[in-house]
Scaffold this motif. Sequence first.
Motif, mmCIF file in Angstrom:
data_model
loop_
_atom_site.group_PDB
_atom_site.id
_atom_site.type_symbol
_atom_site.label_atom_id
_atom_site.label_comp_id
_atom_site.label_asym_id
_atom_site.label_seq_id
_atom_site.Cartn_x
_atom_site.Cartn_y
_atom_site.Cartn_z
ATOM 1 N N ALA A 233 36.357 47.848 32.097
ATOM 2 C CA ALA A 233 35.623 46.661 32.562
ATOM 3 C C ALA A 233 35.445 45.652 31.432
ATOM 4 O O ALA A 233 35.585 44.440 31.626
ATOM 5 C CB ALA A 233 34.266 47.069 33.115
ATOM 6 N N LEU A 234 35.143 46.152 30.241
ATOM 7 C CA LEU A 234 34.957 45.264 29.090
ATOM 8 C C LEU A 234 36.264 44.581 28.709
ATOM 9 O O LEU A 234 36.299 43.381 28.422
ATOM 10 C CB LEU A 234 34.402 46.045 27.902
ATOM 11 C CG LEU A 234 34.194 45.260 26.602
ATOM 12 C CD1 LEU A 234 33.330 44.028 26.832
ATOM 13 C CD2 LEU A 234 33.575 46.153 25.533
ATOM 14 N N ASP B 201 39.986 38.126 31.103
ATOM 15 C CA ASP B 201 39.886 37.108 32.151
ATOM 16 C C ASP B 201 38.830 36.044 31.875
ATOM 17 O O ASP B 201 38.863 34.961 32.462
ATOM 18 C CB ASP B 201 39.580 37.763 33.499
ATOM 19 C CG ASP B 201 40.688 38.720 33.945
ATOM 20 O OD1 ASP B 201 41.800 38.629 33.395
ATOM 21 O OD2 ASP B 201 40.416 39.554 34.830
ATOM 22 N N GLY B 202 37.869 36.363 31.000
ATOM 23 C CA GLY B 202 36.802 35.413 30.741
ATOM 24 C C GLY B 202 35.754 35.367 31.831
ATOM 25 O O GLY B 202 34.923 34.458 31.882
ATOM 26 N N LEU B 203 35.789 36.356 32.722
ATOM 27 C CA LEU B 203 34.809 36.482 33.805
ATOM 28 C C LEU B 203 34.169 37.858 33.718
ATOM 29 O O LEU B 203 34.862 38.852 33.499
ATOM 30 C CB LEU B 203 35.470 36.309 35.176
ATOM 31 C CG LEU B 203 36.154 34.965 35.453
ATOM 32 C CD1 LEU B 203 36.897 35.028 36.788
ATOM 33 C CD2 LEU B 203 35.130 33.830 35.476
ATOM 34 N N VAL B 204 32.844 37.912 33.893
ATOM 35 C CA VAL B 204 32.144 39.190 33.771
ATOM 36 C C VAL B 204 32.595 40.171 34.839
ATOM 37 O O VAL B 204 32.543 39.881 36.034
ATOM 38 C CB VAL B 204 30.620 38.987 33.858
ATOM 39 C CG1 VAL B 204 29.899 40.342 33.887
ATOM 40 C CG2 VAL B 204 30.126 38.169 32.670
ATOM 41 N N THR B 205 33.046 41.332 34.391
ATOM 42 C CA THR B 205 33.458 42.418 35.289
ATOM 43 C C THR B 205 32.677 43.673 34.923
ATOM 44 O O THR B 205 32.654 44.080 33.769
ATOM 45 C CB THR B 205 34.965 42.698 35.174
ATOM 46 O OG1 THR B 205 35.695 41.549 35.622
ATOM 47 C CG2 THR B 205 35.362 43.891 36.033
ATOM 48 N N PHE B 206 32.034 44.262 35.921
ATOM 49 C CA PHE B 206 31.256 45.480 35.721
ATOM 50 C C PHE B 206 32.003 46.689 36.280
ATOM 51 O O PHE B 206 33.038 46.546 36.948
ATOM 52 C CB PHE B 206 29.908 45.385 36.434
ATOM 53 C CG PHE B 206 28.993 44.323 35.911
ATOM 54 C CD1 PHE B 206 28.326 44.482 34.705
ATOM 55 C CD2 PHE B 206 28.776 43.151 36.632
ATOM 56 C CE1 PHE B 206 27.469 43.521 34.223
ATOM 57 C CE2 PHE B 206 27.924 42.176 36.162
ATOM 58 C CZ PHE B 206 27.270 42.356 34.955
ATOM 59 N N TYR B 207 31.435 47.863 36.004
ATOM 60 C CA TYR B 207 31.892 49.068 36.687
ATOM 61 C C TYR B 207 30.791 49.463 37.661
ATOM 62 O O TYR B 207 29.646 49.691 37.271
ATOM 63 C CB TYR B 207 32.155 50.216 35.714
ATOM 64 C CG TYR B 207 32.707 51.439 36.410
ATOM 65 C CD1 TYR B 207 34.067 51.565 36.647
ATOM 66 C CD2 TYR B 207 31.855 52.443 36.871
ATOM 67 C CE1 TYR B 207 34.576 52.667 37.314
ATOM 68 C CE2 TYR B 207 32.354 53.544 37.542
ATOM 69 C CZ TYR B 207 33.719 53.645 37.761
ATOM 70 O OH TYR B 207 34.216 54.740 38.436
ATOM 71 N N SER B 208 31.131 49.514 38.944
ATOM 72 C CA SER B 208 30.165 49.893 39.971
ATOM 73 C C SER B 208 30.021 51.407 40.017
ATOM 74 O O SER B 208 30.972 52.125 40.331
ATOM 75 C CB SER B 208 30.611 49.374 41.346
ATOM 76 O OG SER B 208 29.762 49.882 42.357
ATOM 77 N N ARG B 209 28.823 51.890 39.718
ATOM 78 C CA ARG B 209 28.588 53.338 39.718
ATOM 79 C C ARG B 209 28.437 53.883 41.135
ATOM 80 O O ARG B 209 28.611 55.066 41.367
ATOM 81 C CB ARG B 209 27.330 53.656 38.903
ATOM 82 C CG ARG B 209 27.475 53.333 37.409
ATOM 83 C CD ARG B 209 26.161 53.500 36.687
ATOM 84 N NE ARG B 209 25.154 52.592 37.200
ATOM 85 C CZ ARG B 209 23.842 52.704 36.979
ATOM 86 N NH1 ARG B 209 23.396 53.707 36.233
ATOM 87 N NH2 ARG B 209 22.995 51.829 37.480
ATOM 88 N N THR B 210 28.168 53.012 42.088
ATOM 89 C CA THR B 210 28.046 53.463 43.475
ATOM 90 C C THR B 210 29.416 53.529 44.163
ATOM 91 O O THR B 210 29.687 54.445 44.940
ATOM 92 C CB THR B 210 27.123 52.521 44.273
ATOM 93 O OG1 THR B 210 27.596 51.174 44.144
ATOM 94 C CG2 THR B 210 25.705 52.609 43.743
ATOM 95 N N LYS B 211 30.278 52.535 43.851
ATOM 96 C CA LYS B 211 31.606 52.498 44.465
ATOM 97 C C LYS B 211 32.686 53.122 43.578
ATOM 98 O O LYS B 211 33.829 53.275 44.012
ATOM 99 C CB LYS B 211 31.986 51.057 44.788
ATOM 100 C CG LYS B 211 31.051 50.396 45.800
ATOM 101 C CD LYS B 211 31.480 48.964 46.076
ATOM 102 C CE LYS B 211 30.549 48.302 47.090
ATOM 103 N NZ LYS B 211 30.938 46.893 47.363
ATOM 104 N N ASN B 212 32.294 53.460 42.325
ATOM 105 C CA ASN B 212 33.243 54.068 41.380
ATOM 106 C C ASN B 212 34.493 53.223 41.178
ATOM 107 O O ASN B 212 35.625 53.728 41.230
ATOM 108 C CB ASN B 212 33.630 55.477 41.840
ATOM 109 C CG ASN B 212 32.456 56.431 41.824
ATOM 110 O OD1 ASN B 212 31.654 56.418 40.894
ATOM 111 N ND2 ASN B 212 32.333 57.244 42.862
ATOM 112 N N CYS B 213 34.279 51.926 40.947
ATOM 113 C CA CYS B 213 35.422 51.028 40.696
ATOM 114 C C CYS B 213 34.951 49.787 39.957
ATOM 115 O O CYS B 213 33.745 49.529 39.850
ATOM 116 C CB CYS B 213 36.088 50.632 42.019
ATOM 117 S SG CYS B 213 35.012 49.651 43.094
ATOM 118 N N LEU B 214 35.910 49.021 39.442
ATOM 119 C CA LEU B 214 35.586 47.766 38.778
ATOM 120 C C LEU B 214 35.235 46.709 39.820
ATOM 121 O O LEU B 214 35.789 46.709 40.925
ATOM 122 C CB LEU B 214 36.767 47.270 37.952
ATOM 123 C CG LEU B 214 37.275 48.155 36.804
ATOM 124 C CD1 LEU B 214 38.416 47.448 36.098
ATOM 125 C CD2 LEU B 214 36.168 48.492 35.829
#
Length: 210
Positions: free
Chosen positions: A41-42, A48-61
Amino acid sequence: MLKKDDFLNLNWEKTNGMIPTIIQDYSSNKVLMHGYMNKEALLKTQKDGLVTFYSRTKNCLWTKGETSGNYLKVIEISTDCDHDTLLILVRSQGKTCHLGNTSCFFLKKYNINFLLELEKIVENRKNKFSCNSYTSSLYKLGTSRIAQKVGEEAIETIIAAMKKDSKELINESSDLIYHLIVLLHDQGLNLSLVFDNLKKRRKKELTTNS
């Protein structure tokens, strides 16, 4: 973006591969939200210059805004002293919170934040003329008229102070600060530059008196 050495020093083991990430608006300093990032995610955020997280509920970026369009454009990424938390300064597009709020946190508004919000409105009136806007009409009249208004409001502020009329002094001071903001933006400047200059002066004064 995050420097290579800072990236390599991140303590992924301590955070079980998930770095807590705080998102802060670069202009207002508002804390907008909190999430988690894994290495992937980092890296995507930096690329990309856009904030991307890792979703712990959906188990995906998930890239913030990919559904709503309310993206968080990265200005700067930094880490704390323990290298186990990230702080990302962003330029936000739209409302960050899924409830339709600017921030996911319910923060009390302080005067400094209001001034920065007022600057945004002034800048918008400068770039997008509105016939019903007093601010837009000032910009149309030009620098001389704007500077003249600052002078007029300064004199009226002085008169109010000499009369010891607190209510009038507050009103005239408000007019003075507003027109000063308009003048600064007319010259391509802003309050942040003034704040920085005041900080430098304070630091110099403290050094001189120490």
